[in-house]
Design a protein around this motif. Structure first.
Motif, PDB file in Angstrom:
ATOM      1  N   GLU A  47       0.850  -1.192   0.049  1.00 48.10           N
ATOM      2  CA  GLU A  47      -0.024  -0.052   0.064  1.00 48.10           C
ATOM      3  C   GLU A  47       0.586   1.269   0.055  1.00 48.10           C
ATOM      4  O   GLU A  47       0.701   2.359  -1.021  1.00 48.10           O
ATOM      5  N   LYS A  48       2.024   1.344   0.842  1.00 51.65           N
ATOM      6  CA  LYS A  48       2.866   2.423   0.839  1.00 51.65           C
ATOM      7  C   LYS A  48       3.643   2.494  -0.248  1.00 51.65           C
ATOM      8  O   LYS A  48       3.853   3.556  -1.054  1.00 51.65           O
ATOM      9  N   ALA A  54       3.847   5.964  -7.405  1.00 50.49           N
ATOM     10  CA  ALA A  54       3.065   6.950  -8.117  1.00 50.49           C
ATOM     11  C   ALA A  54       3.769   8.420  -7.883  1.00 50.49           C
ATOM     12  O   ALA A  54       3.897   9.287  -8.807  1.00 50.49           O
ATOM     13  N   GLN A  55       4.291   8.525  -6.816  1.00 50.68           N
ATOM     14  CA  GLN A  55       4.928  10.024  -6.506  1.00 50.68           C
ATOM     15  C   GLN A  55       6.074  10.079  -7.417  1.00 50.68           C
ATOM     16  O   GLN A  55       6.531  11.165  -8.019  1.00 50.68           O
ATOM     17  N   VAL A  60      11.649   9.480 -12.490  1.00 50.14           N
ATOM     18  CA  VAL A  60      12.768   8.378 -12.203  1.00 50.14           C
ATOM     19  C   VAL A  60      12.380   6.904 -12.395  1.00 50.14           C
ATOM     20  O   VAL A  60      11.296   6.820 -12.469  1.00 50.14           O
ATOM     21  N   GLU A  61      13.625   6.275 -12.714  1.00 48.00           N
ATOM     22  CA  GLU A  61      13.108   4.751 -12.594  1.00 48.00           C
ATOM     23  C   GLU A  61      12.980   4.121 -11.284  1.00 48.00           C
ATOM     24  O   GLU A  61      13.799   4.383 -10.355  1.00 48.00           O
ATOM     25  N   ARG A  62      11.704   3.412 -11.316  1.00 52.71           N
ATOM     26  CA  ARG A  62      11.533   2.924 -10.049  1.00 52.71           C
ATOM     27  C   ARG A  62      11.766   1.258  -9.992  1.00 52.71           C
ATOM     28  O   ARG A  62      11.492   0.556 -10.584  1.00 52.71           O
ATOM     29  N   SER A  80       0.892  -3.691  -7.431  1.00 56.32           N
ATOM     30  CA  SER A  80       0.664  -2.560  -6.633  1.00 56.32           C
ATOM     31  C   SER A  80       1.614  -1.451  -7.187  1.00 56.32           C
ATOM     32  O   SER A  80       1.462  -0.273  -6.891  1.00 56.32           O
ATOM     33  N   MET A  81       2.789  -1.789  -7.421  1.00 53.87           N
ATOM     34  CA  MET A  81       3.999  -0.799  -7.934  1.00 53.87           C
ATOM     35  C   MET A  81       4.228  -0.512  -9.116  1.00 53.87           C
ATOM     36  O   MET A  81       4.557   0.941  -9.705  1.00 53.87           O
TER      37      MET A  81
END
Length: 220
Positions: A47-48, A54-55, A60-62, A80-81
């Protein structure tokens, strides 16, 4: 080795708050890493992680860091991500890395623990199935974490090694030694977590900014 790295790239790993993430983005990190591993002080639940991802989207690459994940965990992480890259930091075999890459439909980075030259012998098999290799200090016996222990390995081990393009260096890096690490290894990508913290899991904005600045200066 080259005295300057013209295009060194930086990954800030173990981010767990919007404020720390924003600091990394403002400093100019190339990747941000979100750790999903409950035993880690840097662990974020999905969830976090979704909110943090999303931020950072489009800026940037996540990267999501997973340790020996099963298929259900891989699917949950992707859902989720929506990560740009999956980092595998456990004991995944080359076959398992290939299977995770196919399942996720995302590029994969495989971390390899290094303590002696013989540890480099695993690289070719992983390089054949992963999109990027990360060389980290092998955790000490009995360590609770596979990485993020603030230890470095002897960079001289890499002196005569033939490494895949894009190999990333990790383990015990901080603003004070990253320029030396880049110059001695000739690698063009670094990953830091504990080296930009004031306590385990607590990112320090000044240390993040100083680390990125040190990499850019070394590359200049």
């Amino acid at each position: 080795m080259s005295a300057a790295i013209p295009s060194a790239r930086v990954k800030i790993c173990g981010l767990s708050t919007p404020e720390a993430l924003d600091t990394a983005l403002t400093a100019g990190a190339d990747w941000i890493g979100l750790v999903h591993f409950p035993r880690s002080p840097r662990h974020v639940d999905f969830e976090k992680a979704s909110r943090l991802s999303a931020q950072a989207r489009g800026r940037v690459e996540r990267v999501v860091l997973l340790v020996d994940p099963d298929d259900a965990l891989v699917r949950a992480a992707v859902e989720s991500m929506d990560p740009d890259l999956i980092q595998l930091h456990g004991r995944e075999s080359p076959d398992r890395v290939a299977a995770i890459r196919a399942l996720a439909g995302r590029p994969v980075m495989k971390a390899i623990g290094v303590a002696t030259p013989t540890d480099l012998e695993a690289i070719p098999a992983y390089a054949a199935v992963a999109d990027r290799i990360l060389l980290d200090a092998k955790p000490p016996p009995g360590a609770a974490l596979p990485g993020g222990n603030g230890q470095r390995f002897d960079w001289a081990i890499l002196a005569d090694a033939v490494l895949p393009a894009g190999t990333m260096l990790s383990g015990g890096l901080d603003a004070g030694n990253v320029a030396e690490a880049l110059n001695r290894t000739g690698l063009g990508a670094v990953d830091v977590s504990s080296g930009v913290e004031s306590a385990p899991g607590l990112k320090d904005p000044d240390k993040i900014a100083a680390f990125v600045a040190a990499v850019r200066a070394a590359a200049g």
